[in-house]
Design a protein around this motif. Structure first.
Motif, PDB file in Angstrom:
ATOM      1  N   TYR A  33       0.960  -1.210   0.050  1.00 56.55           N
ATOM      2  CA  TYR A  33      -0.097  -0.182   0.156  1.00 56.55           C
ATOM      3  C   TYR A  33       0.943   1.299   0.012  1.00 56.55           C
ATOM      4  N   ASN A  34       0.459   2.121  -0.888  1.00 59.76           N
ATOM      5  CA  ASN A  34       1.656   3.457  -1.194  1.00 59.76           C
ATOM      6  C   ASN A  34       0.767   4.421   0.016  1.00 59.76           C
ATOM      7  N   TRP A  35       1.417   4.443   1.152  1.00 59.35           N
ATOM      8  CA  TRP A  35       0.931   5.371   1.931  1.00 59.35           C
ATOM      9  C   TRP A  35       1.748   6.877   1.852  1.00 59.35           C
ATOM     10  N   LEU A  36       2.543   6.766   0.966  1.00 56.10           N
ATOM     11  CA  LEU A  36       3.190   8.250   0.601  1.00 56.10           C
ATOM     12  C   LEU A  36       2.784   8.892  -0.513  1.00 56.10           C
ATOM     13  N   ASP A  37       1.459   8.100  -1.188  1.00 56.04           N
ATOM     14  CA  ASP A  37       0.853   8.919  -2.500  1.00 56.04           C
ATOM     15  C   ASP A  37       0.494  10.099  -2.335  1.00 56.04           C
ATOM     16  N   ASP A  38      -0.341  10.370  -1.035  1.00 55.48           N
ATOM     17  CA  ASP A  38      -1.161  11.642  -1.147  1.00 55.48           C
ATOM     18  C   ASP A  38      -0.462  12.815  -0.365  1.00 55.48           C
ATOM     19  N   ILE A  39       1.039  12.532  -0.128  1.00 56.26           N
ATOM     20  CA  ILE A  39       1.800  13.850   0.779  1.00 56.26           C
ATOM     21  C   ILE A  39       2.189  14.819  -0.457  1.00 56.26           C
ATOM     22  N   PRO A  40       1.579  15.950  -0.248  1.00 59.39           N
ATOM     23  CA  PRO A  40       1.792  17.260  -1.268  1.00 59.39           C
ATOM     24  C   PRO A  40       3.287  17.581  -1.283  1.00 59.39           C
ATOM     25  N   GLY A  41       3.546  18.524  -2.167  1.00 59.32           N
ATOM     26  CA  GLY A  41       4.713  19.274  -2.233  1.00 59.32           C
ATOM     27  C   GLY A  41       5.867  18.309  -2.965  1.00 59.32           C
ATOM     28  N   GLY A  42       5.435  17.441  -3.706  1.00 57.94           N
ATOM     29  CA  GLY A  42       6.589  16.556  -4.317  1.00 57.94           C
ATOM     30  C   GLY A  42       7.260  15.614  -3.717  1.00 57.94           C
ATOM     31  N   PHE A  43       7.152  15.691  -2.392  1.00 60.15           N
ATOM     32  CA  PHE A  43       8.065  14.721  -1.667  1.00 60.15           C
ATOM     33  C   PHE A  43       7.900  13.185  -1.945  1.00 60.15           C
ATOM     34  N   ALA A  44       6.718  12.734  -2.411  1.00 58.84           N
ATOM     35  CA  ALA A  44       6.602  11.579  -2.738  1.00 58.84           C
ATOM     36  C   ALA A  44       6.732  10.926  -4.160  1.00 58.84           C
ATOM     37  N   ASP A  45       7.261  11.987  -5.071  1.00 57.78           N
ATOM     38  CA  ASP A  45       7.685  11.886  -6.384  1.00 57.78           C
ATOM     39  C   ASP A  45       8.980  11.158  -6.418  1.00 57.78           C
ATOM     40  N   SER A  46       9.129  10.276  -7.572  1.00 50.48           N
ATOM     41  CA  SER A  46      10.243   9.379  -7.706  1.00 50.48           C
ATOM     42  C   SER A  46      10.198   8.999  -9.332  1.00 50.48           C
ATOM     43  N   GLU A  47      11.300   8.627  -9.729  1.00 55.91           N
ATOM     44  CA  GLU A  47      11.371   7.943 -11.131  1.00 55.91           C
ATOM     45  C   GLU A  47      11.308   6.492 -10.941  1.00 55.91           C
ATOM     46  N   MET A  48      11.566   5.693  -9.827  1.00 63.90           N
ATOM     47  CA  MET A  48      11.462   4.482  -9.694  1.00 63.90           C
ATOM     48  C   MET A  48      10.240   3.963  -9.731  1.00 63.90           C
ATOM     49  N   VAL A  49      10.103   2.867 -10.377  1.00 63.46           N
ATOM     50  CA  VAL A  49       8.801   2.112 -10.577  1.00 63.46           C
ATOM     51  C   VAL A  49       8.988   0.505 -10.244  1.00 63.46           C
ATOM     52  N   GLU A  50       8.053   0.050  -9.588  1.00 64.71           N
ATOM     53  CA  GLU A  50       7.839  -1.423  -9.349  1.00 64.71           C
ATOM     54  C   GLU A  50       7.071  -2.141 -10.360  1.00 64.71           C
ATOM     55  N   VAL A  51       7.638  -3.229 -11.037  1.00 64.51           N
ATOM     56  CA  VAL A  51       6.924  -3.707 -12.155  1.00 64.51           C
ATOM     57  C   VAL A  51       6.726  -5.314 -11.791  1.00 64.51           C
ATOM     58  N   THR A  52       5.727  -5.827 -11.816  1.00 61.81           N
ATOM     59  CA  THR A  52       5.443  -7.256 -11.703  1.00 61.81           C
ATOM     60  C   THR A  52       5.045  -8.060 -12.579  1.00 61.81           C
ATOM     61  N   PHE A  53       5.676  -9.329 -12.719  1.00 55.33           N
ATOM     62  CA  PHE A  53       5.498 -10.339 -13.965  1.00 55.33           C
ATOM     63  C   PHE A  53       4.527 -11.461 -13.337  1.00 55.33           C
ATOM     64  N   LYS A  54       4.800 -12.540 -14.194  1.00 58.55           N
ATOM     65  CA  LYS A  54       4.099 -13.646 -13.864  1.00 58.55           C
ATOM     66  C   LYS A  54       4.558 -14.293 -12.571  1.00 58.55           C
ATOM     67  N   ASN A  55       3.588 -15.067 -11.833  1.00 58.53           N
ATOM     68  CA  ASN A  55       4.172 -15.577 -10.441  1.00 58.53           C
ATOM     69  C   ASN A  55       4.657 -14.459  -9.585  1.00 58.53           C
ATOM     70  N   THR A  56       5.490 -14.768  -8.973  1.00 63.00           N
ATOM     71  CA  THR A  56       6.142 -13.934  -7.935  1.00 63.00           C
ATOM     72  C   THR A  56       7.497 -12.973  -8.439  1.00 63.00           C
ATOM     73  N   ARG A  57       7.746 -13.033  -9.709  1.00 59.74           N
ATOM     74  CA  ARG A  57       8.733 -12.148 -10.434  1.00 59.74           C
ATOM     75  C   ARG A  57       8.471 -10.966 -10.495  1.00 59.74           C
ATOM     76  N   LYS A  58       9.237  -9.953  -9.895  1.00 55.34           N
ATOM     77  CA  LYS A  58       9.307  -8.628 -10.155  1.00 55.34           C
ATOM     78  C   LYS A  58      10.505  -7.972 -10.044  1.00 55.34           C
TER      79      LYS A  58
END
Length: 449
Positions: A33-58
């Motif tokens: 759960y992204n509990w930093l999503d609604d923080i204003p001011g650009g504090f929660a911004d980042s260029e990193m992304v988590e991507v999930t594939f088949k099974n448990t591979r991410k």
């Protein structure tokens, strides 16, 4: 207020399905759960992304083109060779915390996110997924023909169909170099072999455990620890392989959940190898009840004979007496030392439910007596004497009707009945027999002072 409430069709998937396990949301342990999503001011911004594939591979990727990605978007990411198709499961600053949790080095080079998946990319991805089951069956036959002691559990194709990952299970080390050559010639793709354990396969397949809940390995467990039979011994669980083994044919992971608590509790109990000596017998340890802190001793080492169950405190007392060379008369405590056991109220020893109501009634009685003063006790005395005199009346002769202290069931005196038209004579009461003998009068009640 009603205008501010949006119907479910207009709400986004993140609001409608915040924590559920439907097809739109990632499964169990893959979801954060992204509990930093609604923080204003650009504090929660980042260029990193988590991507999930088949099974448990991410994997973790860099959004260098600054695409506006949301959780659940299908994206094309960099792979070797070609590209792969996955689902975005986490964005923002929380991804960097997940990278630290995965123990990845800070100087690790992360691959890039190319674009959002186009319809052409999704068509290739669906075609590759459709070939996975047939590829797995054919690969099992090829491994059996090469006499390899291994089991191919699953096959995962890359999004562009140029690479296939074969997940296999093997108890021993397997030389699959010849297998890779045959698979590459048969399927015309790049082959990658990944070994998984029996617990990981059970987590990949999923299921319901004997407790009635989803398997821990498929819902929330991310790492697997070795489970030994000593965990069952510490908890006094029967060493039955059918009950101790899970769906993976290995010992259940839940045996390790409470073993530390049992080990700590056993340190506060008498040792199992200590014998207790009394004047009549020598007692050996038979079993221990950690919850009640009770130990059962037997007069025989191997057979349950003359079992005696005592408290842990009593066992320590007998051990201390034996060290001093004193042997007690019996193993159990004397009646004076025994304490009554049972469920006690934490607020007090009185367990009556209506104990508070009784106190209120007593207060009311005392208030009524205070208002009456000293007159009530004097009025009760003659009433008590009247009741005593009425109880003594059945042993006395019968009385005539109309006299005081007359009982309703007293028999009428026998005698000739007067005629109907005859008037009673002077001095004679109505409905009174003329020749009736008068009964002795009952003692009169004393007058009230």
């Amino acid at each position: 207020m009603d205008e501010d409430i949006l119907p479910e069709e207009e709400l986004s998937d993140d609001l409608v399905h915040p924590h559920c396990s439907c097809s739109k949301c990632p499964r169990g342990k893959m979801h954060s759960y992204n509990w930093l999503d609604d923080i204003p001011g650009g504090f929660a911004d980042s260029e990193m992304v988590e991507v999930t594939f088949k099974n448990t591979r991410k994997g973790f990727y860099r959004n260098t083109t600054h695409l506006k990605l949301q959780i659940g978007d299908m994206v094309a990411v960099e792979a070797s060779p070609g590209h792969d198709i996955g689902t975005v499961t986490l964005i923002g600053a929380l991804v960097e915390r997940q990278i630290k949790k995965a123990n990845l080095k800070p100087n690790t080079e992360f691959k890039r996110v190319f674009r959002k998946a186009k319809p052409a990319d999704l068509e290739k991805y669906e075609e590759a997924c459709a070939k996975e089951t047939d590829t797995m069956i054919r690969a099992r036959k090829i491994a059996a023909s090469l006499d390899l002691n291994m089991k191919i559990g699953d096959v995962e194709y890359q999004g562009d169909g140029n690479k296939a990952i074969f997940y296999y299970i093997a108890d021993e080390r397997v030389d699959f170099r010849q297998l890779i050559k045959v698979l590459a010639e048969t399927f015309k793709v790049r082959i990658e072999m990944k070994q998984i354990g029996a617990r990981q396969e059970a987590g990949r397949i999923g299921g319901i455990g004997p407790c009635g809940r989803p398997l821990c390995c498929s819902s929330w467990m991310t790492n697997f620890v070795t489970v030994a039979t000593s965990a069952a011994r510490h908890q006094d669980i029967s060493l039955n392989p059918q009950k101790l083994a899970g769906q993976c044919a290995k010992l259940k992971c839940c045996l390790n959940f409470e073993v530390d608590t049992y080990v700590e509790s056993m340190k506060k109990m008498p040792p199992k190898d200590v014998t207790l000596e009394t004047l009549d017998n020598t007692y050996y340890h038979f079993k221990t009840d950690i919850f009640k802190r009770e130990i059962t001793y037997s007069t025989d080492k191997s057979v349950a004979a003359n079992l005696v169950t005592i408290d842990a405190n009593r066992a320590f007392e007998v051990i201390a007496l034996n060290k001093e060379g004193i042997k007690p008369e019996s193993l159990s405590a004397s009646p004076e030392q025994k304490e009554t056991r049972g469920s006690h109220d934490i607020l007090g020893g009185d367990e009556d439910i209506s104990r508070f109501d009784k106190k209120k009634k007593k207060k009311k009685k005392k208030a009524q007596q205070g208002q009456g003063g000293g007159q009530q006790p004097q009025q009760k005395q003659p009433q008590d004497q009247q009741k005593q005199s009425q109880q003594k009346q059945p042993n006395q002769p019968q009385q005539k009707q109309g006299q005081p202290n007359q009982q309703p069931k007293a028999q009428k005196p026998k005698g000739p009945k007067p005629p109907k038209n005859q008037k009673p004579s002077d001095g004679q009461k109505p409905n009174e027999a003329p020749n009736a003998t008068e009964a002795p009068k009952a003692p009169e009640a004393p007058a009230n002072n």
